[in-house]
Write an enzyme that holds these catalytic residues in place. Structure first.
Site, PDB file in Angstrom:
ATOM      1  N   GLU A 118      30.058   8.271 -19.294  1.00  0.00           N
ATOM      2  CA  GLU A 118      30.666   6.946 -19.354  1.00  0.00           C
ATOM      3  C   GLU A 118      29.590   5.876 -19.454  1.00  0.00           C
ATOM      4  OE1 GLU A 118      33.997   6.251 -17.033  1.00  0.00           O
ATOM      5  OE2 GLU A 118      34.557   8.364 -16.935  1.00  0.00           O
ATOM      6  N   CYS A 151      25.816  -0.851 -19.247  1.00  0.00           N
ATOM      7  CA  CYS A 151      25.603  -0.045 -18.030  1.00  0.00           C
ATOM      8  C   CYS A 151      25.541   1.423 -18.463  1.00  0.00           C
ATOM      9  CB  CYS A 151      26.745  -0.294 -17.051  1.00  0.00           C
ATOM     10  SG  CYS A 151      26.616   0.673 -15.548  1.00  0.00           S
ATOM     11  N   CYS A 158      27.075  13.187  -9.808  1.00  0.00           N
ATOM     12  CA  CYS A 158      25.942  12.811  -8.957  1.00  0.00           C
ATOM     13  C   CYS A 158      25.941  13.694  -7.720  1.00  0.00           C
ATOM     14  CB  CYS A 158      26.047  11.342  -8.538  1.00  0.00           C
ATOM     15  SG  CYS A 158      24.607  10.764  -7.604  1.00  0.00           S
ATOM     16  N   CYS A 162      27.292   9.545  -1.739  1.00  0.00           N
ATOM     17  CA  CYS A 162      27.608   8.314  -1.001  1.00  0.00           C
ATOM     18  C   CYS A 162      29.121   8.294  -0.763  1.00  0.00           C
ATOM     19  CB  CYS A 162      27.154   7.084  -1.792  1.00  0.00           C
ATOM     20  SG  CYS A 162      25.398   7.132  -2.164  1.00  0.00           S
ATOM     21  N   CYS A 165      31.699   6.175  -3.070  1.00  0.00           N
ATOM     22  CA  CYS A 165      31.517   6.168  -4.527  1.00  0.00           C
ATOM     23  C   CYS A 165      32.327   7.276  -5.201  1.00  0.00           C
ATOM     24  CB  CYS A 165      30.026   6.340  -4.844  1.00  0.00           C
ATOM     25  SG  CYS A 165      29.681   6.559  -6.600  1.00  0.00           S
ATOM     26  N   GLU A 210      22.133   9.528 -10.454  1.00  0.00           N
ATOM     27  CA  GLU A 210      20.974   8.969  -9.749  1.00  0.00           C
ATOM     28  C   GLU A 210      19.755   9.130 -10.686  1.00  0.00           C
ATOM     29  OE1 GLU A 210      19.864   7.245  -6.904  1.00  0.00           O
ATOM     30  OE2 GLU A 210      18.088   7.582  -8.117  1.00  0.00           O
ATOM     31  N   SER A 239      18.691   1.309 -10.911  1.00  0.00           N
ATOM     32  CA  SER A 239      19.129   1.296  -9.517  1.00  0.00           C
ATOM     33  C   SER A 239      19.005   2.694  -8.927  1.00  0.00           C
ATOM     34  CB  SER A 239      20.591   0.837  -9.469  1.00  0.00           C
ATOM     35  OG  SER A 239      21.101   0.985  -8.166  1.00  0.00           O
ATOM     36  N   SER A 264      19.852   0.519  -3.754  1.00  0.00           N
ATOM     37  CA  SER A 264      21.183   0.469  -3.140  1.00  0.00           C
ATOM     38  C   SER A 264      21.016   0.564  -1.631  1.00  0.00           C
ATOM     39  CB  SER A 264      22.046   1.627  -3.642  1.00  0.00           C
ATOM     40  OG  SER A 264      22.291   1.477  -5.009  1.00  0.00           O
ATOM     41  N   LEU A 265      20.909  -0.581  -1.008  1.00  0.00           N
ATOM     42  CA  LEU A 265      20.655  -0.598   0.437  1.00  0.00           C
ATOM     43  C   LEU A 265      21.977  -0.385   1.197  1.00  0.00           C
ATOM     44  CD1 LEU A 265      18.354  -1.012   2.456  1.00  0.00           C
ATOM     45  CD2 LEU A 265      19.013  -3.418   2.547  1.00  0.00           C
ATOM     46  N   ASN A 266      22.910  -1.261   0.959  1.00  0.00           N
ATOM     47  CA  ASN A 266      24.303  -1.070   1.410  1.00  0.00           C
ATOM     48  C   ASN A 266      24.550  -1.126   2.913  1.00  0.00           C
ATOM     49  OD1 ASN A 266      25.053  -0.828  -1.225  1.00  0.00           O
ATOM     50  ND2 ASN A 266      24.958   1.403  -1.255  1.00  0.00           N
ATOM     51  N   ASN A 342      34.747  -1.638  -4.778  1.00  0.00           N
ATOM     52  CA  ASN A 342      35.808  -1.392  -5.755  1.00  0.00           C
ATOM     53  C   ASN A 342      36.604  -0.173  -5.324  1.00  0.00           C
ATOM     54  OD1 ASN A 342      35.250  -3.447  -7.753  1.00  0.00           O
ATOM     55  ND2 ASN A 342      33.351  -2.335  -8.136  1.00  0.00           N
ATOM     56  N   CYS A 385      31.631  -0.916 -10.813  1.00  0.00           N
ATOM     57  CA  CYS A 385      30.663  -0.114 -10.051  1.00  0.00           C
ATOM     58  C   CYS A 385      31.367   0.952  -9.231  1.00  0.00           C
ATOM     59  CB  CYS A 385      29.914  -0.980  -9.046  1.00  0.00           C
ATOM     60  SG  CYS A 385      28.836  -2.161  -9.766  1.00  0.00           S
TER      61      CYS A 385
HETATM   62  N1  SAH Z   1      23.045   6.089  -8.317  1.00  0.00           N
HETATM   63  C1  SAH Z   1      22.437   4.825  -8.400  1.00  0.00           C
HETATM   64  C2  SAH Z   1      22.967   3.990  -9.548  1.00  0.00           C
HETATM   65  C3  SAH Z   1      24.449   4.056  -9.812  1.00  0.00           C
HETATM   66  S1  SAH Z   1      25.513   3.393  -8.600  1.00  0.00           S
HETATM   67  C4  SAH Z   1      22.556   4.075  -7.099  1.00  0.00           C
HETATM   68  O1  SAH Z   1      23.322   4.499  -6.249  1.00  0.00           O
HETATM   69  O2  SAH Z   1      21.853   3.088  -6.937  1.00  0.00           O
HETATM   70  C5  SAH Z   1      25.345   1.628  -8.907  1.00  0.00           C
HETATM   71  C6  SAH Z   1      25.749   0.767  -7.716  1.00  0.00           C
HETATM   72  O3  SAH Z   1      27.160   0.853  -7.476  1.00  0.00           O
HETATM   73  C7  SAH Z   1      25.065   1.167  -6.411  1.00  0.00           C
HETATM   74  O4  SAH Z   1      24.444   0.053  -5.828  1.00  0.00           O
HETATM   75  C8  SAH Z   1      26.220   1.641  -5.536  1.00  0.00           C
HETATM   76  O5  SAH Z   1      25.943   1.372  -4.181  1.00  0.00           O
HETATM   77  C9  SAH Z   1      27.386   0.860  -6.087  1.00  0.00           C
HETATM   78  N2  SAH Z   1      28.704   1.456  -5.839  1.00  0.00           N
HETATM   79  C10 SAH Z   1      29.038   2.759  -5.785  1.00  0.00           C
HETATM   80  N3  SAH Z   1      30.364   2.893  -5.574  1.00  0.00           N
HETATM   81  C11 SAH Z   1      30.881   1.654  -5.470  1.00  0.00           C
HETATM   82  C12 SAH Z   1      32.193   1.135  -5.264  1.00  0.00           C
HETATM   83  N4  SAH Z   1      33.239   1.946  -5.136  1.00  0.00           N
HETATM   84  N5  SAH Z   1      32.351  -0.197  -5.251  1.00  0.00           N
HETATM   85  C13 SAH Z   1      31.300  -1.032  -5.415  1.00  0.00           C
HETATM   86  N6  SAH Z   1      30.039  -0.599  -5.632  1.00  0.00           N
HETATM   87  C14 SAH Z   1      29.823   0.729  -5.648  1.00  0.00           C
HETATM   88 FE1  SF4 Z   2      25.324   8.729  -6.747  1.00  0.00          FE
HETATM   89 FE2  SF4 Z   2      24.808   6.101  -6.834  1.00  0.00          FE
HETATM   90 FE3  SF4 Z   2      27.344   7.003  -6.452  1.00  0.00          FE
HETATM   91 FE4  SF4 Z   2      25.511   7.264  -4.511  1.00  0.00          FE
HETATM   92  S1  SF4 Z   2      26.312   5.342  -5.351  1.00  0.00           S
HETATM   93  S2  SF4 Z   2      26.937   8.861  -5.203  1.00  0.00           S
HETATM   94  S3  SF4 Z   2      23.667   7.668  -5.696  1.00  0.00           S
HETATM   95  S4  SF4 Z   2      26.094   7.285  -8.282  1.00  0.00           S
END
Ligand code: SAH
Ligand code: SF4
Length: 394
Positions: A118, A151, A158, A162, A165, A210, A239, A264-266, A342, A385
């Site tokens: 995608e 993007c 992956c 997380c 995600c 990733e 990222s 991606s600190l979060n 999201n 995202c």
């Molecule tokens: N794997 C890498 C890049 C892809 S994810 C990473 O994790 O950095 C890109 C961004 O989307 C990351 O910052 C992640 O924290 C965020 N993300 C993942 N799932 C999400 C969701 N459901 N809603 C909002 N952001 C999300």
């Molecule tokens: Fe993979 Fe990024 Fe999703 Fe985490 S947020 S599961 S590293 S795609």
């Protein structure tokens, strides 16, 4: 077994056996750099400079068929095809259009293990683009945008897991090759009639996967996009979820050939981060920040911290204060991108109210930290995202 060699001045593998190899591998030219293409041509008794003709055709004119590269002699084109070479660029199989102008593409990656990935196109500065969330036709007005962001995915699925995600739910299906990563970009540039060097296009490597767990292919794709396609690395952002060995390798890349970095600190501390990102147990926040500190930044360059706001989990006012302290303590020039979570099926999280997100942002700004709320794009077509997974085949 397919015989592969690594040419001088390149880190790419070039398949030298005919396509009829027992493993059924195809021989795509797309994804090869100048040195690798020169090696292919040497096999045909051709001089290395002919590589430039193939490069121009594939990466600048978006040609997808060897027989249309008319700068090569007909005899050479026929010989390449007879030996199983093909351009083999990933192609857009389906496009979905959002009401906000975002397009989500399913891109076919051919090869021994065909997969769909995608890729998302997000136009900005446009007025009145419309869509009904259904499959999109080819764009009729190609210049209804002033700048746009693509993007890009780096893996199918992956492995990082997380908890918030959707891509994580797929698990890791496979790594993408350099050609498949750069090919997503070129396929979209082609569809949208982008004129590289004139139109403003940004790339974010924030799609599925990733990037730093597919480091070599990811960086080979960046080099192709910079050197051959002509895109600026200063308009690219990668990222990572905080893969420390990847960040360490990234810190050794020449600054004129590497994208900007987003982490991606979060979460504002290790306890919350480990709950929502199990990878934090392996590489906690301090280790990630230590590795990031080794990067030689370009003038005015900032590191982006991405921070997903999960209602009641990461969006509390005291957590905004804690995040501000963490950022200041790091000594890094940082900007924070806040992303309201999201939603997707099968999660127990919820999205914060917009006032909560704004309050979180204000706390950071009051502490002197640039902070932005990233607006969700293409939610209605599952392009935002963390939503990239819905339509991938098993
Ligand atoms: N794997 C890498 C890049 C892809 S994810 C990473 O994790 O950095 C890109 C961004 O989307 C990351 O910052 C992640 O924290 C965020 N993300 C993942 N799932 C999400 C969701 N459901 N809603 C909002 N952001 C999300
Ligand atoms: Fe993979 Fe990024 Fe999703 Fe985490 S947020 S599961 S590293 S795609």
């Amino acid at each position: 077994m397919m015989l592969k060699v690594v040419p001088e001045n390149s880190d790419q593998l070039v398949p030298l056996d005919p396509a009829s190899a027992a493993d059924g591998s195809s021989r795509p030219l797309f994804g090869l750099d100048a040195a690798a293409l020169a090696l292919v041509l040497a096999g045909e008794g051709e001089p290395p400079w002919r590589a430039n003709q193939i490069i121009q055709a594939m990466y600048n004119q978006y040609t997808t068929d060897i027989s249309s590269i008319t700068t090569l002699s007909l005899a050479l084109r026929r010989r390449l095809i007879a030996k199983g070479w093909q351009i083999g660029r990933p192609e857009i199989a389906k496009a979905f259009q959002s009401i906000d102008g975002t397009e989500r593409y399913l891109i076919d990656c051919p090869g021994p293990k065909p997969q769909t990935v995608e890729t998302v196109w997000m136009p900005e500065g446009d007025d009145g683009e419309v869509g009904d969330g259904t499959e999109a036709e080819s764009p009729s007005d190609t210049k209804s945008w002033r700048r746009a962001t693509i993007c890009v995915s780096s893996q199918v699925g992956c492995a990082v897991n997380c908890q918030f995600c959707l891509t994580a739910k797929l698990g890791l299906q496979r790594n993408l090759t350099a050609g498949e990563i750069a090919g997503q970009v070129v396929a979209v540039l082609d569809r949208r009639n982008v004129r590289v060097g004139r139109d403003r296009v940004n790339l974010v490597f924030m799609g599925m996967g990733e990037p730093f767990l597919n480091y070599d292919n990811f960086m080979a794709a960046v080099r192709l996009l910079v050197r051959e396609v002509g895109l600026s690395p200063q308009r690219m952002t990668v990222s990572t979820s905080g893969i420390v060995p990847g960040i360490e390798r990234f810190s050794l890349e020449p600054p004129d050939l590497r994208p900007k970095l987003a982490i991606s600190l979060n979460a504002p501390n290790n306890q919350v981060r480990a709950e929502i990102m199990p990878i934090n147990r392996k590489w906690p926040i301090e280790k990630v920040i230590d590795a990031v500190c080794r990067i030689r930044l370009r003038p005015h360059e900032r590191i982006t911290f991405e921070y997903v706001l999960l209602s009641g989990v990461t969006d509390r006012p005291d957590q905004a204060q804690e995040l501000a302290q963490l950022v200041r303590g790091s000594g890094l020039p940082v900007k924070v991108n806040l992303i309201a979570w999201n939603p997707g099926p099968g999660f127990h999280y919820s999205t914060p109210k917009s006032e909560t997100a704004e309050q979180f942002q204000s706390t950071l700004i009051a502490a002197g930290i640039p902070a932005y709320i990233r607006q969700p794009r293409g939610r209605d077509i599952f392009a935002a995202c963390g939503q990239l997974k819905r339509t991938v085949e098993a």
